[in-house]
Write a protein that holds these residues in place. Structure first.
Motif, mmCIF file in Angstrom:
data_model
loop_
_atom_site.group_PDB
_atom_site.id
_atom_site.type_symbol
_atom_site.label_atom_id
_atom_site.label_comp_id
_atom_site.label_asym_id
_atom_site.label_seq_id
_atom_site.Cartn_x
_atom_site.Cartn_y
_atom_site.Cartn_z
ATOM 1 N N ASP A 209 0.854 -1.181 0.000
ATOM 2 C CA ASP A 209 0.000 0.000 0.000
ATOM 3 C C ASP A 209 0.890 1.231 0.000
ATOM 4 O O ASP A 209 1.904 1.269 0.686
ATOM 5 C CB ASP A 209 -0.886 -0.005 1.243
ATOM 6 C CG ASP A 209 -1.933 1.095 1.194
ATOM 7 O OD1 ASP A 209 -3.125 0.741 1.228
ATOM 8 O OD2 ASP A 209 -1.560 2.279 1.129
ATOM 9 N N VAL A 210 0.490 2.236 -0.744
ATOM 10 C CA VAL A 210 1.331 3.422 -0.871
ATOM 11 C C VAL A 210 1.437 4.164 0.470
ATOM 12 O O VAL A 210 2.402 4.880 0.708
ATOM 13 C CB VAL A 210 0.790 4.340 -2.002
ATOM 14 C CG1 VAL A 210 -0.524 4.984 -1.588
ATOM 15 C CG2 VAL A 210 1.828 5.385 -2.384
ATOM 16 N N ASN A 211 0.464 3.943 1.353
ATOM 17 C CA ASN A 211 0.500 4.631 2.646
ATOM 18 C C ASN A 211 1.192 3.834 3.747
ATOM 19 O O ASN A 211 1.241 4.283 4.893
ATOM 20 C CB ASN A 211 -0.924 4.967 3.097
ATOM 21 C CG ASN A 211 -1.507 6.083 2.251
ATOM 22 O OD1 ASN A 211 -0.806 7.053 1.933
ATOM 23 N ND2 ASN A 211 -2.758 5.937 1.862
ATOM 24 N N MET A 212 1.701 2.660 3.428
ATOM 25 C CA MET A 212 2.287 1.816 4.474
ATOM 26 C C MET A 212 3.593 2.389 5.027
ATOM 27 O O MET A 212 4.082 1.930 6.053
ATOM 28 C CB MET A 212 2.512 0.390 3.969
ATOM 29 C CG MET A 212 3.607 0.262 2.923
ATOM 30 S SD MET A 212 3.521 -1.316 2.054
ATOM 31 C CE MET A 212 4.174 -2.422 3.282
ATOM 32 N N GLY A 213 4.132 3.425 4.351
ATOM 33 C CA GLY A 213 5.411 3.968 4.806
ATOM 34 C C GLY A 213 5.286 5.061 5.850
ATOM 35 O O GLY A 213 6.281 5.466 6.446
#
Lengths: 297, 264
Positions: A209-213
C-alpha cells in the motif's frame, strides 16, 4: 495477548528490525536524519508487489526492491552533498516524490499479493507449516545474516571511514576520505535495507500500500532508542544487536498496549502514534531514571 | 617541495562582507624546511594552511606539490601528501571510534580503501610500537574509545596519525594553543621528535614568538594576507623576540595611521 498476537508481534519486530538497521546506519552511524525512509519503505513494497504479480521470482523481486531503495538513497545523498540541500529537506523531497512514484510503479495505490508465490512459499511447501509460523523463522535467519553483514561492514576500511564521517568529517577529509561519497554510500545502504524490509512486509501481510510507509522513520528511531535504553554499550556489535532488540520490544509493547482493556475502555490502532510517543519518551528518559534509582539505593 | 605561486583567496566576493584573506603570495617550501608562521589575528596564516591542505581552493594562482599542480584538488585528494594537526584537539580524531580504529584510518591515508578488515592482527603490533613512542601509556589502550582520552592525549594521537604515513608536508595550525602549558610542552617535544625521526617538512602556525624562533630553521611573518618577512637560519639565529615584537608594532602602527586617515 494470544499466541497469534505474540508471534505476529515477534514477526513484525524482526521484519521492521531490517528497516531499523537502515535507520541506525543513517541516524547513528552517519548522523544524518534521513526521512526518505518513509518513501523507500513503500517503494520496496511496490516494486516487490508489481514484480510478484507479474510472476517474477519473489527472491529476485526482493532484490530489485533493495536496489531501488539504494538508488533512492543515492538521490537523497546527491541532493544533500552535491546540491547542498539541507539533510532533512533532501530526505523529505525524496519521500514526497516517492509517493507519486510508488503509485506509478503499481499503477494504483495498492496491490494485493494473495495467491501469489512469496519468499515464504518454498518453506511453506517444504515444511508444510503455516505462514504465521514460517515467517518469524525466516526473518530470524535473515536478521542473523544481516546483523553479521552490517557488523562486518562497519569494521572494514570503508566502514571505519563511514563511522568516522558521521563523527568528524574534517578528520576523515584530512585522512584522504571523500566524506560526501561516504554519506551517499551510507544512504544507499540504509535505504536498500529499508526497501528490502518493505518488500518483506508486503509479502508477509499479503499486500503493498502506498501509505504503508507513514511513520517508518518514527518506528525506526523508536527501535534504535529503545534498543539503546535496554542494551547499553558502545561496541558496534552491541549497538547493531540492540537495534533488533529495540524493534522487537517496540512491536511487543504496541501489541500489549492494544490488548489492554480497563472496563469498557480499550486502545485501538488509531492510538498507535500516542503509544509510540509514550514509548520513545520512556526510552529517552530511562537513562536518567536508572541513574536516579542507582543514586537512591 | 611545495610551491605557492601568486595565490589569492577572497571570501564572500562581491558582497559587503568581502574579505581578501590572501592577497597574492608566493612561497617556496624546500624539502626538510621547518617553517614557523607568525602574524596577528586575521593575517591569513590559517587561510594559507587551508589553501595548502585543500580545505580552500585558491581563486587565483597555483599550488604545486613535487611539481604537480594540485590547485584544484579538494583536500581528500591531496591527503596523501599532507599531514594535518588542528588547533582543536577534538578535530583530528573520531571520538566514537577506538584508538586502533583511528590509527587504521590514518594508516590508509592516500591508499585505496576497500572491504578488507580495517584493523588487522598484524597492525596492532605496529600501532602498539608507534603509540609507545608517545610515552603516554596508550599502547595498552588500543580498544579504548578516543573520546575517553584527554585533549593532550588526543592531540598526541593526531600527531601520530598525521605522520604515520610520511607526508610531503606536515601542517600544524596552532596545535598547542588549546592545551595547558605542560601538555603543550609535551606536544612540542613530540613534534620535534617526529620531525627529526622521519625528516619531515613542516609548516607550523604559532602565536608564541619564542617558539617561532626556537623551533625550525625558517620563520615567516604574515600581515593582512601578505608575507612581510621570510627569514632563514643562519640570519634568523640573530633575531630575538623583541625584534619580532618591534616589527609587529611597526606594521600595526601603520594600521593606526590608516585608521586616523579614514576617520578624519
Amino acid at each position: 495477548m494470544s499466541y497469534y498476537a505474540l508471534l505476529g508481534a515477534l514477526e513484525q519486530g524482526l521484519v521492521y528490525g531490517i528497516m531499523s538497521l537502515g535507520v541506525y546506519i543513517t541516524f547513528r552511524v552517519l548522523d544524518f536524519p534521513d526521512l526518505s525512509v518513509d518513501g523507500t519503505f513503500p517503494l520496496g513494497a511496490s516494486i516487490a508487489a508489481i514484480l510478484i504479480t507479474n510472476n517474477f521470482n519473489p527472491y529476485l523481486a526482493s532484490l530489485f526492491a533493495l536496489l531501488a531503495g539504494a538508488f533512492a538513497g543515492i538521490i537523497t545523498g546527491v541532493l544533500n552533498t552535491k546540491l547542498k540541500i539541507l539533510n532533512l529537506l533532501s530526505g523529505i523531497l525524496v519521500m514526497i516524490a516517492l509517493y507519486s512514484v510508488n503509485i506509478r510503479i503499481m499503477g494504483q495505490p495498492n496491490t494485493a499479493l494473495l495467491g501469489y508465490d512469496t519468499v515464504f512459499t518454498p518453506f511453506e511447501n517444504f515444511f508444510g507449516l503455516e505462514r504465521f509460523v514460517i515467517a518469524p523463522i525466516f526473518f530470524v535467519f535473515v536478521i542473523v545474516i544481516l546483523v553479521i553483514f552490517v557488523v562486518w561492514f562497519l569494521h572494514t576500511d570503508i566502514g571505519l571511514s563511514m563511522r568516522a564521517t558521521g563523527d568528524n568529517p574534517k578528520m576523515v577529509r584530512a585522512q584522504g576520505v571523500n566524506d560526501k561519497f561516504m554519506v551517499i554510500l551510507g544512504l544507499a545502504f540504509s535505504n536498500g535495507l529499508v526497501a528490502l524490509s518493505g518488500s518483506f512486509v508486503a509479502q508477509s501481510q499479503g499486500s503493498a500500500d502506498v501509505n504503508m510507509g507513514i511513520g517508518t522513520i518514527v518506528a525506526g528511531l523508536a527501535s534504535v532508542i529503545l534498543g539503546e535504553a535496554f542494551l547499553e554499550g558502545r561496541s558496534v556489535f552491541r549497538a547493531v544487536v540492540s537495534v533488533i532488540i529495540g524493534s522487537t520490544i517496540y512491536r511487543l509493547a504496541i501489541a500489549v498496549a492494544l490488548s489492554f482493556k480497563i472496563g469498557n475502555f480499550q486502545l485501538n490502532p488509531s492510538d498507535l502514534n500516542l503509544i509510540t510517543a509514550f514509548i520513545v519518551t520512556f526510552a529517552l528518559i530511562s537513562p536518567n531514571i536508572k541513574k536516579f534509582i542507582r543514586v537512591r539505593s | 617541495m611545495i610551491e605557492l605561486l601568486n595565490v589569492k583567496k577572497v571570501f564572500n566576493p562581491g558582497t559587503v562582507n568581502e574579505n581578501v584573506a590572501i592577497k597574492g603570495i608566493s612561497l617556496k617550501i624546500n624539502q626538510y624546511d621547518f617553517i614557523t608562521v607568525i602574524g596577528s589575528n586575521g593575517a591569513g596564516k590559517s587561510t594559507m594552511l587551508n589553501l595548502i591542505s585543500g580545505s580552500y581552493i585558491p581563486d587565483v594562482g597555483s599550488i604545486f606539490i613535487n611539481d604537480k599542480d594540485v590547485s584544484k584538488y579538494p583536500n581528500y585528494q591531496r591527503a596523501s601528501y599532507i599531514g594535518q594537526v588542528f588547533q582543536d584537539p577534538l578535530s583530528g580524531t573520531a571520538g566514537s571510534l577506538t584508538i586502533e580504529e583511528n590509527l587504521a584510518i590514518a594508516l590508509k591515508r592516500g591508499k585505496k580503501r576497500g572491504l578488507g578488515l580495517g584493523v588487522k592482527g598484524a597492525d596492532r603490533e605496529f600501532f602498539r610500537e608507534k603509540l609507545s613512542q608517545l610515552g603516554l601509556g596508550l599502547e595498552n589502550r588500543l580498544k579504548d574509545r578516543v573520546g575517553l582520552l584527554s585533549g593532550g592525549q588526543r592531540q598526541a594521537v593526531t600527531l601520530l596519525m598525521a605522520t604515520m604515513v610520511k607526508p610531503e608536508i606536515l601542517l600544524l595550525d596552532e596545535h598547542t594553543a588549546a592545551l595547558d602549558p605542560k601538555t603543550a610542552a609535551k606536544i612540542i617535544e613530540l613534534t620535534e621528535y617526529f620531525v627529526n625521526e622521519y625528516r619531515l617538512t613542516v609548516l607550523m602556525v604559532t602565536h608564541n614568538m619564542r617558539q617561532a624562533l626556537s623551533l625550525g630553521n625558517r620563520t615567516i611573518m604574515m600581515h593582512e594576507g601578505e608575507i612581510i618577512l621570510d627569514i632563514s637560519s643562519p640570519e634568523r639565529d640573530q633575531l630575538e623576540v623583541k625584534d619580532l615584537l618591534e616589527m609587529f608594532a611597526r606594521v600595526r602602527g601603520e594600521d593606526i595611521v590608516d585608521d586616523k586617515l579614514l576617520l578624519a
